[in-house]
Structures are given as C-alpha cells and as structure tokens.
Scaffold this active site. Sequence first.
Site, short mmCIF file in Angstrom:
data_model
loop_
_atom_site.label_atom_id
_atom_site.label_comp_id
_atom_site.label_asym_id
_atom_site.label_seq_id
_atom_site.Cartn_x
_atom_site.Cartn_y
_atom_site.Cartn_z
N GLN A 190 -9.22 16.20 -5.66
CA GLN A 190 -10.60 16.66 -5.43
C GLN A 190 -10.66 17.88 -4.51
O GLN A 190 -11.50 18.76 -4.69
CB GLN A 190 -11.45 15.53 -4.81
CG GLN A 190 -11.64 14.33 -5.72
CD GLN A 190 -12.44 14.64 -6.98
OE1 GLN A 190 -13.16 15.63 -7.07
NE2 GLN A 190 -12.29 13.80 -7.99
N GLU A 199 0.44 -0.35 -31.18
CA GLU A 199 -0.77 -1.17 -31.37
C GLU A 199 -1.53 -1.42 -30.07
O GLU A 199 -2.59 -2.03 -30.08
CB GLU A 199 -0.41 -2.53 -32.01
CG GLU A 199 0.27 -2.43 -33.36
CD GLU A 199 -0.58 -1.74 -34.43
OE1 GLU A 199 -1.78 -1.51 -34.21
OE2 GLU A 199 -0.01 -1.42 -35.49
N SER A 241 -12.41 -1.23 -38.68
CA SER A 241 -12.43 -2.02 -39.92
C SER A 241 -13.23 -3.30 -39.74
O SER A 241 -13.41 -3.77 -38.61
CB SER A 241 -11.00 -2.38 -40.32
OG SER A 241 -10.49 -3.35 -39.41
N GLU A 290 -12.61 0.19 -10.72
CA GLU A 290 -11.20 0.58 -10.85
C GLU A 290 -10.27 -0.63 -10.79
O GLU A 290 -9.22 -0.63 -11.42
CB GLU A 290 -10.81 1.66 -9.83
CG GLU A 290 -10.79 1.24 -8.40
CD GLU A 290 -10.80 2.42 -7.41
OE1 GLU A 290 -11.10 3.54 -7.82
OE2 GLU A 290 -10.53 2.18 -6.23
N ASP A 322 -17.44 1.45 -7.35
CA ASP A 322 -16.22 2.21 -7.61
C ASP A 322 -14.99 1.31 -7.47
O ASP A 322 -14.12 1.29 -8.34
CB ASP A 322 -16.15 3.37 -6.62
CG ASP A 322 -14.89 4.21 -6.79
OD1 ASP A 322 -14.96 5.21 -7.51
OD2 ASP A 322 -13.85 3.84 -6.21
N GLN A 336 -8.48 8.44 6.26
CA GLN A 336 -9.64 9.17 6.79
C GLN A 336 -10.06 8.71 8.18
O GLN A 336 -10.41 9.52 9.04
CB GLN A 336 -10.82 9.06 5.82
CG GLN A 336 -10.58 9.83 4.52
CD GLN A 336 -11.74 9.76 3.54
OE1 GLN A 336 -12.78 9.16 3.82
NE2 GLN A 336 -11.56 10.34 2.36
N HIS A 343 -16.19 9.58 -1.74
CA HIS A 343 -16.16 8.12 -1.95
C HIS A 343 -16.69 7.51 -0.64
O HIS A 343 -16.33 7.99 0.45
CB HIS A 343 -14.72 7.69 -2.24
CG HIS A 343 -14.52 6.22 -2.51
ND1 HIS A 343 -15.53 5.37 -2.92
CD2 HIS A 343 -13.41 5.45 -2.43
CE1 HIS A 343 -15.04 4.15 -3.09
NE2 HIS A 343 -13.76 4.17 -2.78
N ASP A 371 -8.46 8.04 1.11
CA ASP A 371 -9.42 7.18 1.83
C ASP A 371 -8.79 6.44 3.00
O ASP A 371 -9.37 6.36 4.08
CB ASP A 371 -10.02 6.16 0.85
CG ASP A 371 -10.75 6.85 -0.28
OD1 ASP A 371 -11.73 7.55 -0.02
OD2 ASP A 371 -10.31 6.70 -1.44
P1 NAP Z 1 -5.27 13.25 -3.09
O1 NAP Z 1 -5.16 13.95 -4.42
O2 NAP Z 1 -4.34 12.15 -2.80
O3 NAP Z 1 -5.17 14.41 -2.01
C1 NAP Z 1 -4.41 14.34 -0.94
C2 NAP Z 1 -4.57 15.63 -0.11
O4 NAP Z 1 -4.73 15.20 1.23
C3 NAP Z 1 -3.33 16.48 -0.20
O5 NAP Z 1 -3.65 17.84 -0.11
C4 NAP Z 1 -2.54 16.01 1.02
O6 NAP Z 1 -1.70 16.98 1.58
C5 NAP Z 1 -3.67 15.75 2.00
N1 NAP Z 1 -3.26 14.81 3.04
C6 NAP Z 1 -2.68 13.60 2.87
N2 NAP Z 1 -2.44 13.05 4.07
C7 NAP Z 1 -2.87 13.94 5.00
C8 NAP Z 1 -2.89 13.94 6.41
N3 NAP Z 1 -2.42 12.91 7.12
N4 NAP Z 1 -3.41 15.03 7.05
C9 NAP Z 1 -3.89 16.09 6.34
N5 NAP Z 1 -3.91 16.13 5.00
C10 NAP Z 1 -3.41 15.07 4.35
O7 NAP Z 1 -6.74 12.73 -2.83
P2 NAP Z 1 -7.92 12.56 -3.88
O8 NAP Z 1 -7.51 11.62 -4.96
O9 NAP Z 1 -8.41 13.92 -4.25
O10 NAP Z 1 -8.99 11.81 -2.99
C11 NAP Z 1 -9.82 12.48 -2.06
C12 NAP Z 1 -11.15 11.76 -2.03
O11 NAP Z 1 -11.78 11.88 -3.30
C13 NAP Z 1 -11.04 10.25 -1.78
O12 NAP Z 1 -12.11 9.85 -1.00
C14 NAP Z 1 -11.15 9.65 -3.19
O13 NAP Z 1 -11.61 8.32 -3.21
C15 NAP Z 1 -12.16 10.60 -3.78
N6 NAP Z 1 -12.19 10.62 -5.25
C16 NAP Z 1 -11.03 10.84 -5.94
C17 NAP Z 1 -11.06 10.89 -7.32
C18 NAP Z 1 -9.80 11.20 -8.11
O14 NAP Z 1 -9.86 11.12 -9.34
N7 NAP Z 1 -8.66 11.52 -7.51
C19 NAP Z 1 -12.28 10.71 -8.01
C20 NAP Z 1 -13.45 10.54 -7.27
C21 NAP Z 1 -13.39 10.50 -5.89
P3 NAP Z 1 -0.45 17.59 0.80
O15 NAP Z 1 -1.06 18.53 -0.20
O16 NAP Z 1 0.30 18.28 1.86
O17 NAP Z 1 0.27 16.44 0.19
MG MG Z 2 -12.02 5.20 -6.64
#
Ligand code: NAP
Ligand code: MG
Length: 326
Positions: free
Chosen positions: A28, A227, A252, A195, A191, A86, A108, A83
């Site tokens: 995100q 399948e 079908s 999931e 949510d 955070q 979220h 999450d």
């Molecule tokens: P994510 O892809 O796991 O992103 C992680 C990012 O956070 C990376 O850039 C990572 O750094 C950084 N990070 C991890 N630990 C850290 C720390 N200790 N200090 C600073 N940065 C840190 O996360 P996401 O899935 O996008 O989720 C973000 C939010 O969006 C959550 O609240 C989630 O519930 C919500 N959300 C996600 C989705 C989805 O499909 N993914 C859908 C809807 C809502 P690096 O780049 O260095 O690894």
């Molecule tokens: Mg979720």
Amino acid sequence: MTKIYRDQNADLKFLKDKRCLILGYGSQGRAFALNLRDSSIEVEICLKTDSLSANEARAEGLKVITSEEIDDRYDIILFMIPDHIQGEFYEQYIKNKLKDNACLVFAHGYSIHFKLIKPPPNADIVLAAPHGPGNDLRQKFIQGDGISCYVGVEQNHSGDALDTALAIAKAVGSTRVGAFETTFEHETLGDLFGEQVLLCGGLAELVTKSYETLVQKGIPEENAYLETAHQIDLLASLLKNYGIHGMTERISMTAQYGMLKTEDKIIDEAAEKRLNQIFEKIKAGRFANEWQNEYRLGLKNLKEYKDKLKIHPIEIVAEKIKKIIE
Ligand code: NAP
Ligand code: MG
C-alpha cells in the site's frame, strides 16, 4: 444505507500545503505514495536505515527519511507499515513528535480499534482503506480507473477529518469508483473475519483439503490440482460479476445439482458455530492479543505454518502444470 462518496464529494484542497509522511513503501505504501504524487500532493517516505525499498522510492523522485528523522513538521502521517508493528512504531517515533491537529491515516483499523495506538485527543484519526492490494490501486490509477475504498473517522479534532480522508481517497483514485463510509470497528472486524474464514484462511484450507481427499482416493495429482486450485479465479470471477445465482446459470446443470447436494454439508451446524466463534474471538480482541504475542515471541508459529505450506505437494504439482500451460 452506507454513504458512498465520489470524486465530486471530495476536494484535494484539504491536502493543500500539508506535509504528508508515508510510513513504509510496501504494497500500500508504494501505491499511496505514487498515486498521491501523481495527484500533485507532496509526500515523503519513512523507511528503516537499511531498507531495500529506499532506493526504489528515491528512483521515483521521492524524498526518503529514516524513522529517527521524523520531526514535528508533519500534518498527515499515513501508516502503511504492517499492522502488528504500528503500535511500537508509534510509541517510539511518533508519539512525542506529533504536531497539534495532525491527522493519522490508516489503511486498516486494527491498531486504533484494538488500542495498540492510543492517540492524543488533539489529532484526527481517519481511515482510507482500499478494497484490494496496493498493486491494483496503482495499476488502476494509471489506467484512469480506481479501486473502491472505505473512509471513516475515529477522531475529528480539526473538524475536517472526513474531508481529509476523502481527499486522500480521491488522490489515490478511489473516489473515481466509490468511497464507502464506515467505522474503524466495522472495518476491522469485517476485514479480519473475511480474510480468516473465507478469502485467505478458508480458501487455503478448502483447496488443500479437497486436493488431499482426491489424491487419497487415487485421483492423479494433476487432475486433483486442475479440479481445485486451478479453476478458482474463473469461478470467483463468475461469482463476483454475476452473483451466486448468476454463477449457477453459467455452470453445467450437473454442477448446479452438485451444489444443491453439498448445501448444509460442508458448512454444517458445527461449522456455523465455528464461524460464530471466530467472529466473537476477533471482536473480543483475543485474536489481536494472540497475534501481538506471536510477534513478540519472534513469529515462530507463523514461520512454521508458512514453511509447511511451501512444501505441500500441491505446490509442486502447481509449478509443473503452470510450466506446461503457460
Ligand atoms: P507491507 O507490504 O508489508 O509493507 C511493509 C513496508 O513497511 C515496507 O516498506 C517495510 O520496509 C516497512 N516496514 C516494515 N517494518 C518496518 C519498521 N519496523 N520500520 C519502518 N518501516 C517498516 O504492508 P501492507 O500490506 O502494504 O500493509 C500496510 C497497511 O495496509 C496495513 O495496515 C494493512 O492492513 C493495510 N492493507 C493492506 C492491503 C494489502 O493488500 N496488502 C490491503 C488493504 C489494507 P522495507 O521496504 O524496508 O521492507
Ligand atoms: Mg486485512
């Protein structure tokens, strides 16, 4: 009826001259950053010093800072880090640097609803949660389209909290389609339940158990894969586009009668009771407690579970078949 906001209900002026900081550049974080930037909103990205994503963000012309460099200049802080971290991130890097009237934005409601973050009263707390992965949010935006999202307000200190959430939803392209108003509580519970029981957990379990049953009964592994897992996207898209009844119109008659025969047999009374228990566990905060505990203890169980999935026979057959078909 849920209120739905579109482009004409949202105004980017609520982001004008605001300093925006996006925490994280993952699924995100990257999509929010690039879509906001392309909507002429200036954003900075916060990443760990050793982050591999920092160069990627810089290559897009984005300013990257480290967690230690966060200061009290930011008007809007978007939590796009996982999450479960955070709460501690907020305690360590945000809490004492929070500007009066700042707005904290979440994709979220988890951290706020389960009180892992306890924000001060002089802040806005809003939700701008896309209904899909970041990659889709970005791709659709580029195509001039969008994916819908939730907007919500937990705290409205400035008086403009909903407008700020709507402006963000507009900047990422979501109000092109629709921003559904909700509460942090409803978004969070829905949510997590969705999931766990269906989209991720339930689907994975039903696929592996169906596959295992077929193989145990002597059906070749390739057939068992073809399948089950192999056709999920086709049926899911029929269901999404035409509804469950509409799906029956496109399969079908034998499959239709088969649906009737399994009615109440897979999701029997005991399974319904488990659905209920899963919801109650989420609602009472017991799932969040367990998850935070798992994180504190080093994610051992999660790692073991994922390792087990990785070596499941269905993975090997899937790879083999993909090589043949693609
Ligand atoms: P994510 O892809 O796991 O992103 C992680 C990012 O956070 C990376 O850039 C990572 O750094 C950084 N990070 C991890 N630990 C850290 C720390 N200790 N200090 C600073 N940065 C840190 O996360 P996401 O899935 O996008 O989720 C973000 C939010 O969006 C959550 O609240 C989630 O519930 C919500 N959300 C996600 C989705 C989805 O499909 N993914 C859908 C809807 C809502 P690096 O780049 O260095 O690894
Ligand atoms: Mg979720």
